[in-house]
Design a protein around this motif. Structure first.
Motif, PDB file in Angstrom:
ATOM      1  N   ASP B  11       0.888  -1.163   0.000  1.00 51.06           N
ATOM      2  CA  ASP B  11       0.000   0.000   0.000  1.00 51.06           C
ATOM      3  C   ASP B  11       0.927   1.214   0.000  1.00 51.06           C
ATOM      4  N   ARG B  13       0.488   4.365   0.288  1.00 48.35           N
ATOM      5  CA  ARG B  13       0.112   5.609   0.969  1.00 48.35           C
ATOM      6  C   ARG B  13       1.169   6.153   1.929  1.00 48.35           C
ATOM      7  N   ALA B 120     -20.023  11.193  -4.490  1.00 48.86           N
ATOM      8  CA  ALA B 120     -19.746  10.983  -3.066  1.00 48.86           C
ATOM      9  C   ALA B 120     -18.251  10.798  -2.831  1.00 48.86           C
ATOM     10  N   PRO B 121     -17.741  11.370  -1.743  1.00 49.12           N
ATOM     11  CA  PRO B 121     -16.320  11.209  -1.416  1.00 49.12           C
ATOM     12  C   PRO B 121     -15.974   9.738  -1.192  1.00 49.12           C
ATOM     13  N   LEU B 122     -14.689   9.423  -1.283  1.00 48.87           N
ATOM     14  CA  LEU B 122     -14.236   8.057  -1.053  1.00 48.87           C
ATOM     15  C   LEU B 122     -14.190   7.753   0.452  1.00 48.87           C
ATOM     16  N   THR B 123     -14.457   6.521   0.794  1.00 48.33           N
ATOM     17  CA  THR B 123     -14.332   6.095   2.198  1.00 48.33           C
ATOM     18  C   THR B 123     -13.196   5.051   2.296  1.00 48.33           C
ATOM     19  N   PHE B 124     -13.509   3.800   1.901  1.00 45.86           N
ATOM     20  CA  PHE B 124     -12.510   2.728   1.945  1.00 45.86           C
ATOM     21  C   PHE B 124     -11.311   3.013   1.041  1.00 45.86           C
ATOM     22  N   ARG B 126      -9.885   5.866  -0.023  1.00 48.30           N
ATOM     23  CA  ARG B 126      -9.174   7.138   0.023  1.00 48.30           C
ATOM     24  C   ARG B 126      -7.673   6.886  -0.149  1.00 48.30           C
ATOM     25  N   GLN B 131     -10.971   9.895  -7.431  1.00 49.21           N
ATOM     26  CA  GLN B 131     -12.404  10.177  -7.494  1.00 49.21           C
ATOM     27  C   GLN B 131     -12.662  11.269  -8.526  1.00 49.21           C
TER      28      GLN B 131
END
Lengths: 245, 245
Positions: B11, B13, B120-124, B126, B131
């Motif tokens: 990941d 991030r 809609a904004p991202l949740t899982f 992000r 988006q």
């Protein structure tokens, strides 16, 4: 008053669950706070189901009554703007009749449970799946799942905190499928007992590991005794995926 | 010395990218540190490709030479134990010939770029997807993608920091597909220029938004001029998915 139905996606990792809590963050609390900031009203958000701490939602349905004049689109946009940075998003918003109730009008609920069946630790899906390192026999799990489908007393698969009037539920569907190292368990019913999906998945995993036979699972069900539960799956892998009306 | 090939999921991030940096966390640094802790050796891990800050890997291939006597399985398990809590996991480990090189033996690389096309904004997801709130015409994007397939001078789609000897590359495949509100762009080539996938995706999105025509994309390609680049997609949605040998 206008009643709005919301479709909500949420990552349950930072929350103590759906339901508003006096101490700690909840999904309901996040939405109600955002709503208060948009409308100035202290309204209660009612959901199709309550989820435990760490359980996720892909399309939870909920409703709320709003006095302020606002279109569904503007309400959705305003809620999403205020919900940041919480990992909660309103995917859809529509006006519904005054007697439409997210919980009481709901005719069916569906959950998905995600297992990652591999030795390597999770990276992207930490908190979003249950990692089971030992090989799972998904054929055996699928066969065992059919034992649970239908109308049964699910006491064995019920939390001691369950508030349901009766332990008898009709499980419409319990499917197990594998895609590579992912094992998905899909469950559908009119309603579920508290912890029912996690408890069923825990026992299916025991079957997948050959620690339980299909017959042992049937005995546990027939016993209608919580002490017969083999294993309760962690909340991480559980997703509320759909509510039907 | 034994050469081991690793398949690595990460990941991106929290990382400044694949490559070891003097300041800041890198995937290479995390693996090399774990390796040092397992073997006591200061070995260099070579990868099929270098990824930028915030870019992810589903199956990066890499190799390392180890003097200590250890089986591939034990090495994988030991690395994974030491990599925690970094979101890096060794999915597979095998012994390879001394002349097998993760970078120079690689015959093909594949990337996937993930777009979530919704308001809609991202949740899982992000940090794991781009988006794009406005509706994307994925038919137009798929058509435009075919303009880029083949052997071209990709200077327009090349970072000024690119160290490749030539801007001429052969793009084997560039597919656009939609599943619900997800739009996936899959790219395959023997090798890519720095920022090439993100730059191509950025321009495909301009086409999907009808801000660019397919013809405009062709002109940008033919111009072979970085100033003609319309848009560079953010790193969030980019995943290294496969290396072929």
């Amino acid at each position: 008053m206008t009643r709005f139905a919301l479709t909500v996606e949420f990552d349950g990792r930072p929350f103590m669950g759906w339901q508003r809590q006096p101490h700690g963050a909840s999904v309901q609390g996040a939405i109600e706070d955002a709503l208060h900031s948009v409308t100035g009203e202290a309204a209660t958000v009612h959901a199709a189901g309550r989820t435990d701490a760490g359980v996720h939602g892909l399309a939870m349905r909920a409703h709320v009554d709003v006095a302020k004049a606002i279109t569904p689109f503007r309400l959705m946009e305003a809620l999403n703007a205020r919900l940041r940075p919480a990992p909660v998003a309103v995917l859809a918003c529509e006006e519904v009749a005054d007697d439409w109730h997210a919980r009481f009008s709901c005719l069916g609920r569906a959950y998905e449970y995600r297992i990652v069946n591999r030795r390597a630790p999770l990276t992207f899906e930490r908190g979003l799946a249950w990692q089971v390192p030992q090989p799972l026999d998904t054929g055996a799990m699928a066969e065992a799942a059919q034992v649970l489908v239908g109308r049964h007393d699910f006491t064995t698969f019920r939390s001691v905190h369950c508030q349901s009037a009766s332990p008898v539920k009709t499980l419409a569907r319990l499917d197990v499928r594998r895609v590579g190292d992912r094992v998905m368990v899909e469950a559908a019913a009119r309603s579920f007992l508290h912890h029912q999906v996690r408890s069923m998945v825990g026992c299916l995993v025991l079957v997948g590991l050959a620690r339980w036979s299909v017959e042992r699972l049937r005995e546990a069900l027939v016993a209608a005794d919580r002490a017969e539960l083999g294993l309760n799956a962690p909340p991480d892998g559980l997703f509320f995926v759909a509510a039907d009306y």
